[in-house]
Design a protein around this motif. Structure first.
Motif, PDB file in Angstrom:
ATOM      1  N   SER B  95      43.257  25.830 -23.873  1.00  0.00           N
ATOM      2  CA  SER B  95      44.325  25.023 -23.267  1.00  0.00           C
ATOM      3  C   SER B  95      45.478  25.926 -22.866  1.00  0.00           C
ATOM      4  CB  SER B  95      44.830  23.972 -24.262  1.00  0.00           C
ATOM      5  OG  SER B  95      45.387  24.609 -25.394  1.00  0.00           O
ATOM      6  N   PHE B  96      46.364  25.359 -22.078  1.00  0.00           N
ATOM      7  CA  PHE B  96      47.668  25.972 -21.809  1.00  0.00           C
ATOM      8  C   PHE B  96      48.734  25.056 -22.387  1.00  0.00           C
ATOM      9  CE2 PHE B  96      45.526  28.022 -18.131  1.00  0.00           C
ATOM     10  CZ  PHE B  96      46.004  29.315 -18.265  1.00  0.00           C
ATOM     11  N   HIS B  97      49.918  25.604 -22.647  1.00  0.00           N
ATOM     12  CA  HIS B  97      51.083  24.780 -22.971  1.00  0.00           C
ATOM     13  C   HIS B  97      52.224  25.321 -22.131  1.00  0.00           C
ATOM     14  CE1 HIS B  97      54.183  22.590 -24.935  1.00  0.00           C
ATOM     15  NE2 HIS B  97      53.450  22.190 -25.954  1.00  0.00           N
ATOM     16  N   GLY B 132      35.275  22.407 -19.363  1.00  0.00           N
ATOM     17  CA  GLY B 132      35.115  20.951 -19.347  1.00  0.00           C
ATOM     18  C   GLY B 132      36.458  20.235 -19.371  1.00  0.00           C
ATOM     19  N   ASP B 133      36.379  18.892 -19.370  1.00  0.00           N
ATOM     20  CA  ASP B 133      37.595  18.067 -19.292  1.00  0.00           C
ATOM     21  C   ASP B 133      38.493  18.199 -20.513  1.00  0.00           C
ATOM     22  OD1 ASP B 133      36.767  17.176 -16.888  1.00  0.00           O
ATOM     23  OD2 ASP B 133      35.931  15.285 -17.625  1.00  0.00           O
ATOM     24  N   GLU B 134      37.976  18.733 -21.603  1.00  0.00           N
ATOM     25  CA  GLU B 134      38.812  18.835 -22.808  1.00  0.00           C
ATOM     26  C   GLU B 134      39.818  19.989 -22.699  1.00  0.00           C
ATOM     27  OE1 GLU B 134      36.076  19.391 -26.020  1.00  0.00           O
ATOM     28  OE2 GLU B 134      35.842  21.528 -25.592  1.00  0.00           O
ATOM     29  N   ALA B 135      39.651  20.853 -21.705  1.00  0.00           N
ATOM     30  CA  ALA B 135      40.616  21.951 -21.495  1.00  0.00           C
ATOM     31  C   ALA B 135      41.783  21.423 -20.680  1.00  0.00           C
ATOM     32  CB  ALA B 135      39.946  23.106 -20.769  1.00  0.00           C
ATOM     33  N   THR B 166      44.540  18.427 -10.573  1.00  0.00           N
ATOM     34  CA  THR B 166      45.626  18.881 -11.453  1.00  0.00           C
ATOM     35  C   THR B 166      45.992  17.769 -12.437  1.00  0.00           C
ATOM     36  OG1 THR B 166      46.451  20.240  -9.641  1.00  0.00           O
ATOM     37  CG2 THR B 166      47.959  19.858 -11.471  1.00  0.00           C
ATOM     38  N   ARG B 167      46.066  16.541 -11.918  1.00  0.00           N
ATOM     39  CA  ARG B 167      46.411  15.399 -12.804  1.00  0.00           C
ATOM     40  C   ARG B 167      45.403  15.275 -13.941  1.00  0.00           C
ATOM     41  NH1 ARG B 167      47.444  12.366  -7.951  1.00  0.00           N
ATOM     42  NH2 ARG B 167      45.564  11.117  -8.292  1.00  0.00           N
ATOM     43  N   GLN B 168      44.133  15.532 -13.621  1.00  0.00           N
ATOM     44  CA  GLN B 168      43.098  15.390 -14.653  1.00  0.00           C
ATOM     45  C   GLN B 168      43.212  16.450 -15.747  1.00  0.00           C
ATOM     46  OE1 GLN B 168      39.343  15.192 -12.680  1.00  0.00           O
ATOM     47  NE2 GLN B 168      39.693  13.108 -11.972  1.00  0.00           N
ATOM     48  N   ARG B 169      43.884  17.550 -15.435  1.00  0.00           N
ATOM     49  CA  ARG B 169      44.044  18.619 -16.434  1.00  0.00           C
ATOM     50  C   ARG B 169      45.317  18.444 -17.271  1.00  0.00           C
ATOM     51  NH1 ARG B 169      39.439  21.405 -17.542  1.00  0.00           N
ATOM     52  NH2 ARG B 169      38.483  22.282 -15.692  1.00  0.00           N
ATOM     53  N   LEU B 170      46.268  17.651 -16.793  1.00  0.00           N
ATOM     54  CA  LEU B 170      47.575  17.589 -17.467  1.00  0.00           C
ATOM     55  C   LEU B 170      47.529  16.638 -18.669  1.00  0.00           C
ATOM     56  CD1 LEU B 170      50.381  18.865 -17.075  1.00  0.00           C
ATOM     57  CD2 LEU B 170      51.062  16.795 -15.865  1.00  0.00           C
ATOM     58  N   ALA B 171      48.216  17.014 -19.736  1.00  0.00           N
ATOM     59  CA  ALA B 171      48.365  16.145 -20.908  1.00  0.00           C
ATOM     60  C   ALA B 171      49.824  16.185 -21.343  1.00  0.00           C
ATOM     61  CB  ALA B 171      47.455  16.611 -22.038  1.00  0.00           C
ATOM     62  N   LEU B 172      50.294  15.087 -21.887  1.00  0.00           N
ATOM     63  CA  LEU B 172      51.717  14.922 -22.202  1.00  0.00           C
ATOM     64  C   LEU B 172      51.904  14.780 -23.713  1.00  0.00           C
ATOM     65  CD1 LEU B 172      54.544  14.518 -20.930  1.00  0.00           C
ATOM     66  CD2 LEU B 172      54.017  12.074 -20.790  1.00  0.00           C
ATOM     67  N   GLU B 173      52.880  15.530 -24.234  1.00  0.00           N
ATOM     68  CA  GLU B 173      53.092  15.580 -25.688  1.00  0.00           C
ATOM     69  C   GLU B 173      54.446  14.973 -26.044  1.00  0.00           C
ATOM     70  OE1 GLU B 173      53.368  19.630 -26.978  1.00  0.00           O
ATOM     71  OE2 GLU B 173      54.037  19.072 -28.979  1.00  0.00           O
ATOM     72  N   ASN B 226      34.501   9.964 -23.381  1.00  0.00           N
ATOM     73  CA  ASN B 226      33.547  11.076 -23.509  1.00  0.00           C
ATOM     74  C   ASN B 226      34.239  12.439 -23.658  1.00  0.00           C
ATOM     75  OD1 ASN B 226      34.587  11.056 -20.980  1.00  0.00           O
ATOM     76  ND2 ASN B 226      32.696  11.639 -19.951  1.00  0.00           N
ATOM     77  N   VAL B 227      35.550  12.453 -23.807  1.00  0.00           N
ATOM     78  CA  VAL B 227      36.286  13.720 -23.963  1.00  0.00           C
ATOM     79  C   VAL B 227      36.985  13.709 -25.309  1.00  0.00           C
ATOM     80  CG1 VAL B 227      38.045  15.236 -23.001  1.00  0.00           C
ATOM     81  CG2 VAL B 227      36.671  13.813 -21.463  1.00  0.00           C
ATOM     82  N   ARG B 228      36.754  14.764 -26.074  1.00  0.00           N
ATOM     83  CA  ARG B 228      37.364  14.812 -27.398  1.00  0.00           C
ATOM     84  C   ARG B 228      38.860  15.130 -27.277  1.00  0.00           C
ATOM     85  NH1 ARG B 228      35.422  18.609 -32.327  1.00  0.00           N
ATOM     86  NH2 ARG B 228      33.493  18.440 -31.186  1.00  0.00           N
ATOM     87  N   ALA B 229      39.690  14.311 -27.904  1.00  0.00           N
ATOM     88  CA  ALA B 229      41.144  14.519 -27.862  1.00  0.00           C
ATOM     89  C   ALA B 229      41.531  15.668 -28.777  1.00  0.00           C
ATOM     90  CB  ALA B 229      41.850  13.237 -28.296  1.00  0.00           C
ATOM     91  N   LYS B 230      42.789  16.063 -28.700  1.00  0.00           N
ATOM     92  CA  LYS B 230      43.299  17.045 -29.652  1.00  0.00           C
ATOM     93  C   LYS B 230      44.720  16.658 -30.034  1.00  0.00           C
ATOM     94  CE  LYS B 230      45.425  20.425 -26.669  1.00  0.00           C
ATOM     95  NZ  LYS B 230      45.764  21.826 -26.636  1.00  0.00           N
TER      96      LYS B 230
END
Lengths: 258, 323
Positions: B95-97, B132-135, B166-173, B226-230
């Protein structure tokens, strides 16, 4: 290094010492600005800000020493056939290589020589060590324990070899310090790897077993974390006693007759 | 369960996370990738299968006034593919942060544009590594600028402007002072962005009084099935802090003792806190997820926690694999 800026706080420029085996390799580095490492035989550390070059016996006055370094510009992964188009039918033409592109070669203020004229593969080190080293063994970066022991050896006028393979071509079986004695060879291995001693980090090079060492004609001395709680001077004394049992430390070979 | 750590390796000396040279010294993504390859070998030795890549892996890639750096990702397709293949073969979750200076909801359009370009570049790197999508690329909402509702709206609007990939790769914390889990849940409902639950931030900033399992479940549910969260997990620092106070008059500095603050990260993970958390998770039967440990001892904290778990709660280590 003239063009280098000061590293960020806590950072140090990384240097990879690589081997030049032929005059042609030096010419390629100097004139064409690249060096190659086969992916299959790449060391555990290839990343570096600079390459420095250890020159082997074919280099006359410059042999068995690091004399030049150059800044790294780019790593490319290419097959041998593209890297060396003049050898299209080479049996390894499809093998992948790192083509490490470099800036102009510079001469070090002083040559870094190998006392034992030893065969070397790769040494990951730092800018400070490259510029301050008096001989090849000063280049290796070890854990705090290893560094303290190395300094203690030097203070006592001893000159063991660091990261020494048990036998020619046995780059995976390396001892931390090798002392060459009149009646045998003494391998010194430190059991600790991380600076935080009670966290069990797996060593980069597996710890050599006593059986392997003995099978190849070495005597072995292991220092575990309890031994290393003693001052480095005391560890050196223990090592010297073991060396005395092998007739005492022998003088390194000279280049005459090599 | 995978347990990972961010960026810097402390377990063995001299493993650099990326090319840190300044632009005048010609840093390059390919050099960073060589460093990354060395770290992957280290992770393999330590049996660590989760790692956060340095945010500056591609140096100056979105710096507007340094166009010579903008094509690095395309130029390194082969090398990115090679390290990606290595990560996949080691079952390594990457991942990136984004750094705090990357603010997608900034009032200044130029700052927001540069943030969008950096997010896009990091997503491109993960794509070029064929991960994969989990990254994912993790970010915070950003600034409040005196109006929290407008700040959340602005984040959502700028998210919508990002390219689909890009939207599919972004996650919000969730963060520890401005935007809570409830706030990022609002963004998720508005945009569909995936949410990363940060345990310590949640403990520090939970104005809605959500229960920890309720907040965790909301974040986990934001991920595709189908994607493991973190999640991010860390313990609060409890040790004394020693800081240097410098007198500006005579430049004399002296150490000062300070009590720790609850948002500060501890060097290692409190194993009892971790075991208790995993026990609660198991009791409510939540889907499998991975842990990014944000401890100051980095990889040493991962190795040390595993040692504790093996001794104190061996079942905790196998949660997820069995469930």
């Amino acid at each position: 290094m003239a063009e280098a800026q000061k590293p960020e706080a806590g950072e140090r420029w990384r240097v990879l010492v690589v081997v030049l085996n032929s005059l042609r390799d030096l010419e390629v580095a100097r004139e064409e600005g690249w060096y190659r490492i086969p992916l299959k035989r790449a060391p555990t550390r290839v990343g570096a800000d600079y390459l420095a070059f250890y020159q082997t016996r074919v280099f006359g006055e410059e042999r068995w020493a690091v004399n030049y370094y150059a800044p790294v510009r780019r790593y490319r992964i290419v097959c041998r056939g593209i890297l060396l188009p003049e050898e299209p039918d080479h049996p390894r033409a499809d093998d992948l290589y790192y083509r490490i592109e470099i800036g102009p070669l510079r001469r070090l203020p002083r040559a870094i020589r190998s006392r034992r004229l030893r065969r070397i593969t790769f040494i990951p080190t730092t800018q400070e060590r490259l510029l301050g080293a008096e001989e090849i063994n000063d280049l290796w970066c070890g854990t705090r324990d290893e560094e303290q022991l190395w300094r203690a050896f030097k203070e006592h006028g001893l000159a063991p070899e660091r990261r020494y393979p048990l036998a020619e071509g046995e780059e995976q079986r390396i001892v931390d310090f090798a002392l060459f004695c009149k009646d045998g060879r003494l391998a010194v291995c430190l059991e600790s790897e991380a600076d935080v001693r009670n966290v069990r980090v797996i060593r980069e090079h597996p710890l050599v077993s006593e059986y392997e060492a003995h099978a190849l004609g070495w005597s072995m001395l292991r220092l575990d974390s309890r031994d290393l709680l003693e001052p480095a001077v005391a560890c050196v004394r223990t090592i010297m006693e073991a060396a005395e049992g092998l007739g005492g430390v022998a003088a390194p070979p000279t280049s005459e007759g090599m | 369960m995978r347990i990972g750590f961010p960026v810097k390796v402390l377990g063995q000396p001299g493993l650099k996370s990326h090319d840190t040279r300044r632009w005048q010294n010609h840093p390059h993504l390919s050099v960073s990738l060589a460093y990354l390859r060395d770290i992957f070998l280290y992770l393999d030795r330590q049996d660590i299968h989760m790692y956060r890549i340095a945010a500056d892996l591609a140096p100056y890639v979105s710096q507007p006034d340094l166009p010579q750096f903008h094509s690095q990702i395309d130029d390194c397709a082969t090398e990115l593919s090679a390290v990606g293949a290595m990560a996949r073969s080691h079952d390594l979750r990457l991942s990136f942060h984004l750094q705090l200076s990357t603010v997608l909801n900034a009032l200044d359009e130029a700052i927001a544009l540069q943030a969008a370009q950096l997010i896009s570049a990091q997503a491109m790197i993960l794509d070029a590594m064929s991960l994969g999508d989990e990254a994912v690329v993790v970010t915070h909402v950003g600034g409040v600028y005196g109006d929290k509702g407008a700040a959340l709206d602005r984040f959502a609007a700028r998210y919508d402007l990002l390219a689909e990939g890009t939207r599919q790769r972004l996650a919000l914390e969730n963060d520890d002072k401005r935007f809570s889990v409830a706030d990022i849940m609002w963004v998720h409902h508005r945009t569909g962005v995936r949410l990363v639950f940060d345990y310590l931030h949640f403990q520090n900033h939970n104005p809605e009084g959500m229960l920890v399992m309720e907040a965790l479940q909301a974040c986990l549910d934001s991920w595709p099935r189908n994607v493991r969260a973190k999640i991010h997990f860390s313990s609060p620092r409890t040790a004394m802090r020693v800081i240097e106070r410098t007198d500006l008059q005579d430049e004399h500095s002296e150490p000062m003792m300070r009590a720790p603050r609850p948002h500060q990260h501890a060097d290692f993970i409190d194993p009892f806190q971790f075991i208790d958390f995993v026990g609660k998770v198991k009791s409510v039967n939540l889907p499998e997820f991975d842990f990014m440990l944000e401890a100051k001892a980095k990889d040493l904290a991962v190795v040390h926690l595993r040692e504790h778990l093996a001794r104190l709660a061996p079942d905790a280590m196998y949660w997820g694999n069995n469930g």
